[in-house]
Design an enzyme around this catalytic site. Structure first.
Site, mmCIF file in Angstrom:
data_model
loop_
_atom_site.group_PDB
_atom_site.id
_atom_site.type_symbol
_atom_site.label_atom_id
_atom_site.label_comp_id
_atom_site.label_asym_id
_atom_site.label_seq_id
_atom_site.Cartn_x
_atom_site.Cartn_y
_atom_site.Cartn_z
ATOM 1 N N HIS A 113 0.918 -1.190 0.012
ATOM 2 C CA HIS A 113 -0.076 -0.221 -0.166
ATOM 3 C C HIS A 113 0.977 1.304 -0.075
ATOM 4 C CE1 HIS A 113 -3.412 2.399 1.603
ATOM 5 N NE2 HIS A 113 -2.517 3.204 1.761
ATOM 6 N N GLU A 114 1.823 1.239 0.895
ATOM 7 C CA GLU A 114 2.793 2.359 0.829
ATOM 8 C C GLU A 114 3.451 2.444 -0.347
ATOM 9 O OE1 GLU A 114 2.863 4.934 2.982
ATOM 10 O OE2 GLU A 114 1.262 3.995 4.318
ATOM 11 N N HIS B 297 2.075 4.475 -2.988
ATOM 12 C CA HIS B 297 2.120 5.834 -2.893
ATOM 13 C C HIS B 297 3.342 6.494 -3.517
ATOM 14 C CE1 HIS B 297 -1.652 6.164 -0.874
ATOM 15 N NE2 HIS B 297 -1.077 5.521 0.157
#
Length: 219
Positions: free
Chosen positions: A22-23, A26
């Protein structure tokens, strides 16, 4: 004790990858739109070790699992990784591009949920063996964990991804006022969690999402 260890083993890989990728998403999308900060710091990587936060990635999810096991309930499993640094000022169009950078995290969770669902379908079609059952349980955990993280992060509350998406979409004056909530966002989230109000957001959406997964994959 054996049951708890099995539960932790089943959830370990889905939780770590759900939170850390998820990170990474980004950072990857931020670089695409002009901000190389995460890339320069070596944070655009699929290596979970680079993203693991001891408290948010390991301790908190483990404690939730243990508490749920003891209580015999299914608590909301969530956690967090080390936030990927994004300098929104370096994006080519900061307000517009913020939407895509923020949406990348939940988008990664959606892709992983679909991947785990495909693996679950495979495990169901396999001949029953000592491998098919654990694989199926891990895949089921992967779908659930990624669904929760995706929907939780889409809550329109800064600094969650949904809050940043809202800031990107709101007119400038309203966006500036709404962004002022960010320092209090985590406290508000904890209040929603411990009062049970978060369930009003998550549970109906979880049901819809899981029903969609079942329909797509023919479960």
């Amino acid at each position: 004790m054996d049951s708890l260890i099995q539960t932790l083993a089943i959830y370990a890989i889905p939780v770590i990858f759900a939170i850390t990728l998820h990170e990474a998403a980004h950072g990857y999308v931020a670089r695409h739109f002009g901000d190389p900060t995460a890339w320069q710091l070596g944070r655009i990587t699929l290596n979970p070790i680079k993203h693991v936060d001891m408290m948010g990635t390991i301790i908190v999810p483990t404690m939730i699992l243990i508490a749920s096991k003891i209580a015999g309930s299914s608590g909301i499993l969530f956690g967090w990784a080390k936030p990927v640094p994004v300098n929104f000022g370096r994006l080519r169009n900061p307000k517009k591009d913020m939407l895509w950078v923020a949406a990348a995290g939940p988008g990664a969770n959606l892709v992983m949920a679909l991947g785990w669902a495909a693996l679950l379908k495979l495990s169901v079609s396999m001949p029953e063996s000592v491998y098919s059952l654990p694989l199926g349980e891990m895949a089921r955990a992967g779908v659930n964990v990624n669904a929760v993280l995706m929907l939780l992060n889409l809550l329109p509350l800064p600094p969650l991804d949904g809050g940043r998406i809202a800031v990107s979409l709101l007119p400038h004056r309203a966006a500036w006022q709404f962004a002022k909530l960010e320092p209090y966002g985590f406290v508000i989230l904890l209040v929603l969690l411990f009062t049970g109000l978060l369930d009003f957001w998550l549970i109906p959406l979880m049901r819809i999402f899981l029903m969609t997964i079942k329909a797509l994959f023919g479960f």
